[in-house]
Write a protein that holds these residues in place. Structure first.
Motif, PDB file in Angstrom:
ATOM      1  N   TRP A 114      -2.654   5.061   9.323  1.00 32.89           N
ATOM      2  CA  TRP A 114      -3.928   4.601   8.757  1.00 32.89           C
ATOM      3  C   TRP A 114      -4.955   5.732   8.704  1.00 32.89           C
ATOM      4  N   MET A 115      -5.867   5.628   7.751  1.00 28.61           N
ATOM      5  CA  MET A 115      -7.021   6.524   7.746  1.00 28.61           C
ATOM      6  C   MET A 115      -8.267   5.840   7.168  1.00 28.61           C
ATOM      7  N   SER A 116      -8.134   4.771   6.378  1.00 26.96           N
ATOM      8  CA  SER A 116      -9.313   4.254   5.680  1.00 26.96           C
ATOM      9  C   SER A 116      -9.989   3.125   6.446  1.00 26.96           C
ATOM     10  N   SER A 172      -0.190  -4.130  -3.378  1.00 28.21           N
ATOM     11  CA  SER A 172      -1.237  -3.187  -2.983  1.00 28.21           C
ATOM     12  C   SER A 172      -1.851  -3.651  -1.665  1.00 28.21           C
ATOM     13  N   CYS A 173      -2.887  -2.937  -1.209  1.00 27.36           N
ATOM     14  CA  CYS A 173      -3.495  -3.325   0.074  1.00 27.36           C
ATOM     15  C   CYS A 173      -4.277  -4.627  -0.018  1.00 27.36           C
ATOM     16  N   VAL A 174      -4.930  -4.917  -1.163  1.00 29.53           N
ATOM     17  CA  VAL A 174      -5.589  -6.231  -1.230  1.00 29.53           C
ATOM     18  C   VAL A 174      -4.527  -7.326  -1.168  1.00 29.53           C
ATOM     19  N   GLY A 203       0.801  -1.228   0.000  1.00 29.72           N
ATOM     20  CA  GLY A 203       0.000   0.000   0.000  1.00 29.72           C
ATOM     21  C   GLY A 203       0.826   1.266   0.000  1.00 29.72           C
ATOM     22  N   CYS A 204       0.263   2.303   0.641  1.00 28.74           N
ATOM     23  CA  CYS A 204       0.935   3.601   0.637  1.00 28.74           C
ATOM     24  C   CYS A 204       2.184   3.588   1.513  1.00 28.74           C
ATOM     25  N   GLY A 205       2.242   2.676   2.480  1.00 23.46           N
ATOM     26  CA  GLY A 205       3.436   2.533   3.311  1.00 23.46           C
ATOM     27  C   GLY A 205       4.629   2.121   2.472  1.00 23.46           C
TER      28      GLY A 205
HETATM   29 NI1  NFS Z   1      -4.825   0.981   1.249  1.00 19.31          NI
HETATM   30 FE1  NFS Z   1      -4.750   1.522  -1.303  1.00 19.31          FE
HETATM   31 FE2  NFS Z   1      -3.325   4.039   0.372  1.00 19.31          FE
HETATM   32 FE3  NFS Z   1      -4.738   3.541   2.446  1.00 19.31          FE
HETATM   33 FE4  NFS Z   1      -5.869   4.049   0.218  1.00 19.31          FE
HETATM   34  S1  NFS Z   1      -4.452   3.598  -1.465  1.00 19.31           S
HETATM   35  S2  NFS Z   1      -6.052   0.145  -0.434  1.00 19.31           S
HETATM   36  S3  NFS Z   1      -6.482   2.520   1.821  1.00 19.31           S
HETATM   37  S4  NFS Z   1      -4.638   5.345   1.311  1.00 19.31           S
HETATM   38  S5  NFS Z   1      -2.956   2.397   1.845  1.00 19.31           S
END
Ligand code: NFS
Length: 671
Positions: free
Chosen positions: A552-554, A516-518, A474-476
C-alpha cells in the motif's frame, strides 16, 4: 549517511520493469524507483508523530510523554493524521462515485453524447433494492430516479445513507449501536476535517470512531455507487481474455495509454479508437492503427469490461513513457505522478490531463465532460496520432502475459450456480468442507520502497498453496496478472489440492480479478452474500477471510482498509505503519496501533494491522482463517483430504439437492 542504491532486481521482480529501469539508467533519467533510493522517509512524519495542523508547529514528537505546543499528545496527533488520510482517500473514491452518478443522470436524460445504459438488468436489480419502481418503466426513467437517489447521498445531512442496507442485517445493527452509520457522504468527510482542526476533537478513540464512519461513507457509500453506476452504464464485467505488461505496446501503432481511475473517459476513448474515421486518420499518419492500453485502475476498468490490455500497475506509469513508444498518456484523476511531465519531455510523449480537477504544469489540458464525451475523446486521439511522426527510438520490452479478468460478484454468483440457480452455495460448501480453507483479498498499490510486485505475489502464491481462494483488485491484481496467476491452467499449477479441485470443477482461475479499487465494494457484496447463503455465521466477521494490502501507499488504501475492518474483516497492510511509534518508544505506549487492532476487534470483529514481513503476513492470515473455521465448528483444514476425488465428485455434489449436498460434504468431512 548516503542510502544504499538497490539493484534493479531489488527494485522490482518484474523483468519488463527491470529492463526499463536499466534503460532509465542508460539515459540518465530518474524514476520513482531511483528517487525512493535517494530520498529517505522522515521517521517522525512516517510514523504519524508530526503535527502540522496549525501555524504553531510543525510539532515533531519523538518521545513518550512529549506534547505539541497546544498540548496534543502523540496519540491524538496520530489519530488526527490517520483520520485525515482516511477522509482524503474516502473523498477521492466518493468524488469518483459522484461523477458516475452525474453521468448516469445525464445519460438518463439523453444529455450525454455517446453513452447508453448497457446493463438494464443490473439497473433494475439495484433500483429495486432501493425501492425505486421498475415495473412498466423505461430504463431511462429508472436510471433518472436512481441517479437522483445517488446524487442526494453526497449532500444528505441527516439519517442514513441508502446503500448501507446492502450490508448484513446484524452488521447494520452493530453500526447503529455504535453510532457510525454515515449520515451523508460529504458530511462525514467535512466533519473529519472539522474535528481535526486545531482545538477540536482530542480524544483519540473518539476521533477514530469518526474515522470508521467516514470510511463507511466510502465503502458502503461513494465507492459502492461508483461501482454500480459504472456497471449500469458500461456493463457488468464477465470473464474475457486480456493481456498485461509493457509488451502490449506496439511498435507500428499509435500507442495511447489511459491512466487514472474514472471509466467515463476511458470507455469513450475505447469507443473512439474503434471509429473507422479515427483508424483511417492513424493510417494516414503512417501507423497500422491505434493501440490502447491502461495503467492503474483505469486499466482495470477497461480490461474488465472491454479486454483492453493493461500496460501495468502504478509503478509502470513512468516505465511506459521510457519505452519512447507512447504518443499520448491520457490521465484523469488519482495516482498520477507529477514526474510524468518532466520524464515525457525527454521523449515525444504528450501528457494530456482531462479532469477539471487535475492539471499538471507542462502538460496539455483537454478538458473532458460527459456531454460531449465522444467528440472530446476523438480530439484526444487525433492529438496522439498527430504526435506519431515525432516518435524517436523505441524500446518496448517483449514481455506480456495473458489473463482472464472480469469476476464481478454477479458473475461469481452465476458461475457457481449456473444460470438457473445462481448461488454462493458451492463456495460456502467448499469452505465448510475444507476444500477451500478460506478467502483472502490481496489488493492495493505498488510502493517503490519495497520491491515492486514481490510482496503481492509472494503472499498470493503462498496462500494459494494453502488452499486459500484469492480475490484481487487494483494494482495487486495487475501484479498477479503479469505473473500469470490470473489464467486458468497456468494459475493452477501451484495451487493446493482442495482449491485446485474447486477451480477445475467450476472452471475458474485460483485468483479472481474483481476490478479496480472502488470495486472493493464487490468484495463487500460477495462477503454479504456468503453470509446470506448460510453456513458461515450470520455476519462478515465470522467468515474465514482476510484482506491484505501488502504494498500500500495511497490514502485510498487506508480508507478501504478501515471500511473493511468496520465491516468485520481482519486487514493486514505491509510496509510501514503510519501510526507506529519511533523505535525507542515502548511497545505498550503505541496506543493507536493497539486501538485499531485489538480495540476495533472488540467492537467490530475486524482489526487493522501493519506487518512488514511477508512470512508473518501469511502466518497471521492462516492463523486467523483457522481461528474463524474453529469458531464456526468447521472441520480442521487438512490438505491431505482432497485432491484425489477429482472433478467428478465435486460436480456430482454440485448437482445434488441442498440436503443431500450437505450430507455428502459432511460425510466426506467425517471420514
Ligand atoms: Ni488503488 Fe487505483 Fe493502484 Fe493504489 Fe492507485 S491505482 S485506486 S490507489 S496505486 S491500487
Amino acid at each position: 549517511m548516503p542510502k544504499k542504491k538497490r539493484t534493479v532486481e531489488e527494485q522490482t521482480i518484474d523483468p519488463a520493469a527491470q529492463e526499463m529501469l536499466i534503460r532509465a539508467e542508460e539515459l540518465g533519467l530518474s524514476t520513482a524507483f531511483s528517487r525512493a533510493d535517494d530520498l529517505s522517509p522522515c521517521n517522525i512524519g512516517s510514523t504519524g508523530m508530526c503535527c502540522k495542523l496549525c501555524g504553531m508547529g510543525p510539532c515533531r514528537l519523538t518521545k513518550d510523554g512529549q506534547t505539541g505546543i497546544c498540548g496534543a499528545t502523540i496519540d491524538t496527533i496520530q489519530a488526527r493524521n490517520l483520520i485525515r488520510a482516511i477522509a482524503a482517500g474516502g473523498a477521492a473514491h466518493s468524488d469518483h462515485g459522484r461523477d458516475m452518478a452525474f453521468t448516469l443522470k445525464a445519460v438518463a436524460n439523453g444529455e450525454a453524447e455517446g453513452y447508453s445504459i448497457k446493463d438494464v438488468a443490473k439497473l433494475r436489480t439495484v433500483a429495486a433494492r432501493y425501492d425505486i419502481p421498475i415495473e412498466g418503466r423505461a430504463p431511462e426513467e429508472i436510471a433518472n430516479d436512481l441517479a437522483d437517489l445517488y446524487i442526494s447521498q453526497f449532500g444528505q445531512q441527516k439519517g442514513e445513507i441508502a446503500p448501507i442496507i446492502r450490508a448484513p442485517k446484524k452488521r447494520q445493527e452493530l453500526w447503529k449501536e455504535q453510532g457510525v452509520v454515515p449520515r451523508g457522504i460529504d458530511r462525514e468527510v467535512v466533519e473529519a476535517l472539522h474535528r481535526t482542526h486545531i482545538g477540536d476533537d482530542q480524544d483519540p478513540e473518539h476521533i477514530l470512531n469518526h474515522a470508521i464512519r467516514t470510511s463507511l461513507a466510502d465503502g458502503w457509500g461513494g465507492s459502492m455507487i461508483a461501482t454500480d453506476a459504472a456497471d449500469i452504464l458500461f456493463g457488468t464485467p464477465a470473464p474475457l481474455l486480456g493481456q498485461a505488461n509493457l509488451g502490449v505496446l506496439k511498435d507500428d501503432m499509435v500507442n495511447v495509454v489511459v491512466h487514472g481511475h474514472e471509466p467515463t473517459l476511458s470507455e469513450m476513448i475505447v469507443a473512439a479508437s474503434q471509429d473507422p474515421e479515427i483508424i483511417e486518420y492513424a493510417k494516414a499518419a503512417g501507423a497500422q492503427g491505434i493501440s490502447l492500453s491502461g495503467i492503474c485502475c483505469t486499466a482495470n476498468e477497461i480490461l474488465m469490461r472491454q479486454g483492453i490490455p493493461a500496460a501495468g500497475n502504478f509503478l509502470h506509469q513512468e516505465l511506459a513513457i521510457l519505452t519512447g513508444a507512447v504518443e499520448a498518456m491520457v490521465v484523469d484523476v488519482q495516482c498520477i505522478m507529477q514526474a510524468l511531465v518532466d520524464l515525457a519531455s525527454n521523449f515525444h510523449t504528450k501528457i494530456i490531463t482531462t479532469s477539471p480537477k487535475v492539471k499538471i504544469k507542462g502538460s496539455t489540458h483537454i478538458e473532458f465532460n460527459e456531454h460531449q464525451a465522444l467528440t472530446i475523446a476523438k480530439e484526444i486521439l487525433r492529438e496522439a496520432i498527430d504526435n506519431y511522426q515525432n516518435r524517436g527510438t523505441t524500446h518496448i520490452p517483449q514481455i506480456k502475459e495473458d489473463l482472464i479478468p472480469g469476476f464481478s460478484h454477479e458473475y461469481i454468483n452465476y458461475m457457481l450456480g449456473g444460470s438457473y440457480r445462481a448461488s454462493f452455495r458451492p463456495l460456502n460448501d467448499a469452505i465448510m468442507s475444507g476444500r477451500i480453507r478460506g478467502v483472502a483479498a490481496v489488493v492495493g498499490c505498488n510502493n517503490p520502497r519495497s520491491s515492486q510486485d514481490y510482496l503481492h505475489t509472494k503472499v498470493t502464491k503462498e496462500l494459494l498453496q494453502q488452499d486459500v481462494l484469492v480475490v484481487e483488485t487494483g494494482c495487486g491484481a495487475i501484479a498477479s496478472a503479469k505473473l500469470g496467476l490470473l489464467l486458468g491452467k497456468a494459475g493452477l499449477e501451484q495451487v493446493g489440492p482442495g482449491l485446485r479441485e474447486v477451480c477445475e470443477a467450476i472452471g475458474i482461475p485460483p485468483v479472481l480479478h474483481m476490478g479496480s479499487c472502488v470495486d472493493n465494494t464487490r468484495i463487500l457484496t460477495v462477503l454479504t452474500q456468503m453470509v446470506e447463503e448460510g453456513g458461515l455465521g450470520d455476519d462478515i466477521d465470522q467468515i474465514p477471510a482476510v484482506g491484505l494490502a501488502p504494498e500500500w501507499m495511497s490514502e485510498k488504501a487506508l480508507a478501504i482498509g478501515t471500511y473493511c475492518v468496520a465491516s468485520g474483516a481482519y486487514v493486514i497492510f505491509g510496509g510501514s505503519s503510519p501510526v507506529s511509534g519511533m523505535p525507542d518508544r515502548v511497545a505498550d505506549s503505541d496506543i493507536i496501533s493497539h486501538y485499531i487492532s485489538e480495540g476495533w476487534e472488540k467492537i467490530y470483529g475486524g482489526k487493522l494491522e501493519f506487518i512488514a514481513d511477508p512470512d508473518e503476513m501469511i502466518a497471521k492470515t492462516l492463523e486467523h482463517i483457522d481461528k474463524k473455521r474453529a469458531a464456526l465448528g468447521l472441520p480442521v483444514y487438512d490438505p491431505d483430504r482432497f485432491g484425489e476425488s477429482g472433478d467428478t465428485r465435486m460436480l456430482e455434489i454440485e448437482q445434488m439437492p441442498f440436503e443431500e449436498r450437505v450430507s455428502a460434504i459432511y460425510g466426506v468431512a467425517a471420514d
